[in-house]
Design an enzyme around this catalytic site. Structure first.
Site, PDB file in Angstrom:
ATOM      1  N   PRO A 250       0.817  -1.219   0.000  1.00 41.19           N
ATOM      2  CA  PRO A 250       0.000   0.000   0.000  1.00 41.19           C
ATOM      3  C   PRO A 250       0.849   1.267   0.000  1.00 41.19           C
ATOM      4  O   PRO A 250       0.383   2.345  -0.302  1.00 41.19           O
ATOM      5  CB  PRO A 250      -0.806  -0.102   1.301  1.00 41.19           C
ATOM      6  CG  PRO A 250      -0.729  -1.530   1.696  1.00 41.19           C
ATOM      7  CD  PRO A 250       0.581  -2.037   1.197  1.00 41.19           C
TER       8      PRO A 250
ATOM      9  N   GLU B 276       2.256  -7.448   8.305  1.00 40.67           N
ATOM     10  CA  GLU B 276       2.428  -5.989   8.169  1.00 40.67           C
ATOM     11  C   GLU B 276       3.447  -5.656   7.089  1.00 40.67           C
ATOM     12  O   GLU B 276       3.779  -4.502   6.895  1.00 40.67           O
ATOM     13  CB  GLU B 276       2.898  -5.410   9.511  1.00 40.67           C
ATOM     14  CG  GLU B 276       1.982  -5.728  10.680  1.00 40.67           C
ATOM     15  CD  GLU B 276       0.521  -5.497  10.336  1.00 40.67           C
ATOM     16  OE1 GLU B 276      -0.284  -6.439  10.485  1.00 40.67           O
ATOM     17  OE2 GLU B 276       0.199  -4.384   9.879  1.00 40.67           O
TER      18      GLU B 276
ATOM     19  N   ARG C  53      -1.476  -9.783 -20.777  1.00 37.96           N
ATOM     20  CA  ARG C  53      -2.351  -9.535 -21.924  1.00 37.96           C
ATOM     21  C   ARG C  53      -1.694  -8.588 -22.929  1.00 37.96           C
ATOM     22  O   ARG C  53      -2.112  -8.514 -24.082  1.00 37.96           O
ATOM     23  CB  ARG C  53      -3.693  -8.982 -21.491  1.00 37.96           C
ATOM     24  CG  ARG C  53      -3.652  -7.659 -20.768  1.00 37.96           C
ATOM     25  CD  ARG C  53      -5.012  -7.283 -20.231  1.00 37.96           C
ATOM     26  NE  ARG C  53      -5.967  -7.050 -21.282  1.00 37.96           N
ATOM     27  CZ  ARG C  53      -6.072  -5.907 -21.968  1.00 37.96           C
ATOM     28  NH1 ARG C  53      -5.224  -4.903 -21.717  1.00 37.96           N
ATOM     29  NH2 ARG C  53      -6.977  -5.750 -22.898  1.00 37.96           N
TER      30      ARG C  53
ATOM     31  N   ASP D   4      -8.141  -0.500 -25.570  1.00 41.43           N
ATOM     32  CA  ASP D   4      -8.531  -0.579 -24.153  1.00 41.43           C
ATOM     33  C   ASP D   4      -8.860   0.785 -23.578  1.00 41.43           C
ATOM     34  O   ASP D   4      -8.437   1.799 -24.089  1.00 41.43           O
ATOM     35  CB  ASP D   4      -7.331  -1.092 -23.332  1.00 41.43           C
ATOM     36  CG  ASP D   4      -7.249  -2.598 -23.359  1.00 41.43           C
ATOM     37  OD1 ASP D   4      -8.204  -3.234 -23.832  1.00 41.43           O
ATOM     38  OD2 ASP D   4      -6.229  -3.127 -22.915  1.00 41.43           O
TER      39      ASP D   4
HETATM   40  N1  LIG Z   1      -2.788  -1.871  -2.327  1.00 31.66           N
HETATM   41  C1  LIG Z   1      -1.905  -2.827  -2.562  1.00 31.66           C
HETATM   42  O1  LIG Z   1      -1.313  -2.942  -3.656  1.00 31.66           O
HETATM   43  C2  LIG Z   1      -1.616  -3.817  -1.430  1.00 31.66           C
HETATM   44  C3  LIG Z   1      -0.464  -4.596  -1.439  1.00 31.66           C
HETATM   45  C4  LIG Z   1      -0.221  -5.481  -0.375  1.00 31.66           C
HETATM   46  C5  LIG Z   1      -1.157  -5.560   0.650  1.00 31.66           C
HETATM   47  N2  LIG Z   1      -1.002  -6.369   1.714  1.00 31.66           N
HETATM   48  C6  LIG Z   1       0.275  -6.932   2.087  1.00 31.66           C
HETATM   49  C7  LIG Z   1       1.162  -5.855   2.620  1.00 31.66           C
HETATM   50  C8  LIG Z   1       2.430  -5.716   2.078  1.00 31.66           C
HETATM   51  C9  LIG Z   1       3.258  -4.692   2.549  1.00 31.66           C
HETATM   52  C10 LIG Z   1       2.834  -3.825   3.538  1.00 31.66           C
HETATM   53  C11 LIG Z   1       1.550  -3.960   4.049  1.00 31.66           C
HETATM   54  O2  LIG Z   1       1.108  -3.087   4.979  1.00 31.66           O
HETATM   55  C12 LIG Z   1       0.708  -4.980   3.584  1.00 31.66           C
HETATM   56  N3  LIG Z   1      -2.278  -4.807   0.609  1.00 31.66           N
HETATM   57  C13 LIG Z   1      -2.508  -3.938  -0.401  1.00 31.66           C
END
Ligand SMILES: NC(=O)c1ccc(NCc2cccc(O)c2)nc1
Length: 246
Positions: A89, A116, A154, A169
């Site tokens: 995230p 986390e 794709r 697209d």
């Molecule tokens: N929005 C995304 O691309 C996304 C990606 C991974 C994820 N979870 C694993 C994770 C990985 C790293 C830190 C963390 O806090 C959570 N959640 C959402």
């Protein structure tokens, strides 16, 4: 293109890519997927891959050492050096322009965190870039990795039967796609727009461009912000807005 998936559940991502266009791309040898599980490089009877986060608080962190060993093995498996992408995230939002850049690379390694996330030292030492598929938190990076695999697969040459369709697209030129219709022409839900059955390809292309511009303006004005439309596109959009009474 080769994609290596580093995950505690690598088979999950491989299975996501086993259907339809991505499955066919793999059968055609356009995409080569390899799963790697850090647990195979973890020590001790419990093959520990995670532990509590320093500083206290809830949650576990994936340990640096099993991941370091796993990535070393992955790098040795093929002379092509991979671009290492960490799905999180905290990453840069994924968009079609970035998908096109990734799809052009010979090799990707997608690092999927659980809990986390991953020890920051591993990220700093091994990760080339962090990518987020959206502003929300998932239980793991695997679904995000599956999204990247699908989006780049794709675009591999020969993956889509009708090569033109990738270029039609949504987002191809930063606009949303036009609406699509098929049989029957007449239906209780409405009639297929006349222009699409006219055989007049210039008129059809004009209508499609106008619909793409209008829908983008209406639904995603952010995609038009900071973009200067050509005179022709501006005229099409103005006409669309007049016709919509907007
Ligand atoms: N929005 C995304 O691309 C996304 C990606 C991974 C994820 N979870 C694993 C994770 C990985 C790293 C830190 C963390 O806090 C959570 N959640 C959402």
């Amino acid at each position: 293109m080769r994609i290596d998936i580093v995950s505690l559940f690598p088979e999950f991502v491989e299975q996501c890519a086993g259907f339809g266009v991505t499955g066919r791309a793999r059968e055609r040898g356009l995409l080569d997927l390899h799963g790697w599980n850090p647990r195979d490089w973890a020590e001790g009877n419990y093959r520990k891959v995670d532990d509590r986060t320093f500083g206290g608080g809830p949650g576990m962190v994936m340990l640096v050492e099993p991941l370091r060993r796993c990535l070393a093995a992955l790098r040795q498996a093929d002379p092509l050096p991979p671009r290492v992408v960490y799905l999180s995230p905290q990453g840069r939002p994924l968009d079609q322009a970035r998908v096109r850049e990734l799809a052009a690379l010979p090799r990707l390694a997608l690092l999927c965190g659980r809990y986390e996330g991953v020890d920051e030292r591993l990220v700093q030492a091994e990760v080339d870039e962090e990518i987020s598929i959206g502003d929300y938190v998932l239980s793991g990076g695997e679904l995000a990795a599956a999204v990247v695999v699908d989006a780049v697969a794709r675009l591999q040459e020969g993956a889509l039967n009708d090569a033109g369709s990738a270029s039609q697209d949504s987002f191809e030129d930063g606009l949303l796609d036009c609406p699509h219709y098929s049989h029957p022409v007449e239906h209780a839900y409405g009639t297929v727009p006349e222009v699409l059955r006219s055989g007049n390809h210039a008129a059809i292309a004009r209508w499609r461009r106008q619909q793409a511009l209008g829908r983008t303006w209406q639904r995603r004005p952010d995609l038009l912000a900071g973009r200067v439309l050509s005179k022709a596109d501006q005229a099409l959009l103005d006409e669309w807005r007049r016709e919509q009474g907007r």
